[in-house]
Structure formats: structure tokens, C-alpha cells
Design a protein around this motif. Sequence first.
Motif, short mmCIF file in Angstrom:
data_model
loop_
_atom_site.label_atom_id
_atom_site.label_comp_id
_atom_site.label_asym_id
_atom_site.label_seq_id
_atom_site.Cartn_x
_atom_site.Cartn_y
_atom_site.Cartn_z
N THR A 175 -2.03 42.40 16.53
CA THR A 175 -3.55 42.32 16.46
C THR A 175 -3.91 41.74 16.70
O THR A 175 -3.93 40.60 15.27
CB THR A 175 -4.13 44.00 16.03
N THR A 227 -10.64 44.42 18.48
CA THR A 227 -9.14 44.24 18.31
C THR A 227 -8.87 44.29 19.64
O THR A 227 -8.81 45.94 20.76
CB THR A 227 -9.11 45.53 17.51
N ALA A 253 -5.20 43.97 21.10
CA ALA A 253 -3.37 44.19 20.45
C ALA A 253 -2.60 43.52 21.83
O ALA A 253 -2.84 44.05 23.24
CB ALA A 253 -3.41 45.88 20.71
#
Length: 460
Positions: free
Chosen positions: A4, A49, A51
Motif C-alpha cells: 500500500t 491509499t 493498494a
Amino acid sequence: MLLTITTTHTPATDLGYLLHKHPDKCQSFSLSFGQAHVFYPEASDTLCTAALLLDIDAVKLVRSKGATLEQYVNDRPYVASSFFSVAMSQVFGTALGGRCKDRPELVQTPIPLTAKISVLPCRGGEEFLRELFEPLGYTISAQNHQLDEKFPDWGASKYYTVELQHTLPLSELLSHLYVLIPVLDDEKHYWVGEDEVEKLLRHGEGWLSSHPAKEQITRRYLKRQGRLTRAALAQLVEQEDPDPDSSEEEHAQEEAAVEKPLSLNKQRMLTVVDTLKQNNLKTVIDLGCGEGTLLRYLIKDAFFDKITGVDVSYRALGIAKERIEKLRLARNQWDKIQLFQSALTYQDKRFKGYDAVTLIEVIEHLDLPRLSSLSRVVFEFTHPKTVIVTTPNIEYNVKFETLPAGKLRHKDHRFEWTREEFQSWANQVAQRFNYTVEFQPIGDNDNLVGAPTQMAVFKC
């Protein structure tokens, strides 16, 4: 295997532009060894974020081979390895290459980034992990995993959950991960040939040539193949000093010719030596020592117990060594001095343990964005009792008859500061890192334009 990348840059969703992956979409990509999935657990203006989840098909990897139990039972589907570097290059290739059509101004903009790797094999342990990432400026959090939590007596494994924090361009973060993940794993799933040298040099451009662990990185990345390692290291040396026809000695002579009528270089060195002695600073590391001018003054003075010169240029260090050898020092004097190569903008544990750091006519050779990294290395990481910095006073340049108007004193100077600019920078650094700072002119102090050299003495 999960990576991440989080940012608090405003707006944080700019991360989607840089990665070329829309925050509102979950995307999947077919790879020769499995599937990669990109999604955003969180995407707002203040926190974003991204990922990257890699799902390796272990059976597919060995389907065309004579299968053994080891080929089916291994850690490859669960840990960060060369598979993950390949996945990054294919899924985030545009970001890794430092390209962004929609936000081109962001590509080279340092932004706050946190990368978390769920399971990272570290052959060499946490110490080696830190040796790789800390010189690049990362703050590291590492959690080691037991071999089996039910059987603690079995001890710790080589696997860690790692979090890396830094403020830097995203492309640099991806380049660091691309190179260093396989280095930590010390394994590659594919054959390594000449093209791997090119990949290493391309993704290591701008940081690998001056990394303190570049030899280990190069050797591991190229699967310990001696011929390829030697070829890569030879090219890294050329990167470190890319213009062999442009001699640092020639540039220094030009600067010395401008300042010679004032005997300014000698005044500068004597002032620094006197300041060190007045403050009882017996161990000194001269960062950016060049060809060893200050070192030669220090080594001839019995007051000093330990003297170290550091420079990014092997050529400059070689000249410094030759010039010191001509002093015909006694054996006890030779024992006091050492020279080594390192980059001043990367953390190096060899910098620590000295009473004083000197930066004599150094900062003006750095691009301004890199000056912040140097400040952190010197004042935060190394943190000596005293730091002495000298730099030209650009206001005084009008008094040099041989210096054309508007020209800096040295071809490699990125800037030269007025007294106000230098003092503003020094006061900000002192406040940020809990130092006090005093200023002293060096050379003839003109009522209107000041002295030719300005010196700051930082104390903590």
C-alpha cells in the motif's frame, strides 16, 4: 502479497493521476505468473491509499517444469520478491518511469508518502533493511514475524512487515522498491543477463552510485554474477563522475584565481581551524572535503585527534590522498586521518561520532531542493556538537575585478547567497534542529557589501 502507498498530499487523490489508476475503480491485470489487482481502500482530499495486491499462481509457475515438492511448497506466493518488482514495472510502469500527462508538475514534486509491505523477506535482518533504506532518507518501522507463534522457541523468521515513510517524488519511491525488494530477498525468479545491468542502472539513476551499500546492492541484484557486477559497478563510478573531461581541479583553480589577491582560501582555512580549536573540537569530519585543502591544515596541527574527509568524488579523494602523502607525515599523524567516499545527502552511519562537522564551500554546489536532505543528514542524523558552514557572499562579487558581472565564482555553483539569505537559511536550520547559530565574516569586511566569505557556527 500486498503493497500500500499512502499520501497526505493535498489533494491526496492526485496519487491516482501519478499512478495512472483511477481511485474509483478496482482494476486487475494478467501477468505470466498470476494476477495483479489495484484498488484504493481510501481516497479523499486529505488521505489517499493505493493498494497493489499480487496473486501468484504457484502451480502455473511449475506446470512446464519437472515438478518437485520444493517448487510447489515455497514462500513465493506470499512475500515481496522479484515477482513483485516485475508486477510494479508492468502495472505502475508509467509512474515508475516518472511520466504523468495530466499532472506533469507533480512528477518531480516531493510529496509525503508511506509505503507498507505486508511481508518482506530480509536476508540480513532488520539491520540490513535499515542499511538499504535509511541512507535514502526513509523513516522505517519493521515488525519481525516468528517462525511459528505456537512455538516461540523456534525463534524469529526472516520475514517482516515494513513501513517506509519519506517525502519524495513517487517515481523515486517506486524505483527504490523495484531495486531493493529483490536485493533484500536475495533471489530472482528469472535468468539474469546483460539487460539486468541496464535495468539496475536505469532504476538506480540519481541514487545508487552514491549509496553506501551500492556494492552489496549491485551484487545481490545481479545474483552474484561477478562479470555483470563488475560491469555495473564500473558504470556506476562513471555516473558518480559523469564528465571526466571537466576537471574539478580546473574549476577550483578558476575560483582560486578570482580569490587569490585576497589570500581568501588561506584565511578561510585558518579561521575554521581556529574556530575548531577555540571550541575544543578535537575530532572533525569534513563533508565535501574535495581535494583535501582543510584536511592538510588539520593534519599538520597536533591539537586534533581524529580527522576524516568525505566526498562523493573518487577522483577528488584520490587527489586529496596524494597531496596528504606529500606532507611526509609521521606514522602517528597518519593514524589520525581517514578518507572515504559517500554522498552528503544520504544518511551514513560513518558520519557519526565526531565533535564537529565542517562544510567548507559545499552547500552552494548543491541544487536547492537537495539542501534540505543535506540539512537532515548533518543536523538530525549525524547531530554533532558543532557544525561549521562557509559559503561565498554574492554581494562581495562586485569587488572582484576579474569576475564578470552576474557570474558566480565557480562553474559548479548552483547559487551564491547574500548575507541576509544565508542567515535566514541558517536560522531556520538552527531552529528546526535545536541548535544555536553565530555568524562570522571571513576576509576584508566592506561596509557596504560585507566580507567575501560568510561563516555560520552551529552549536547544540
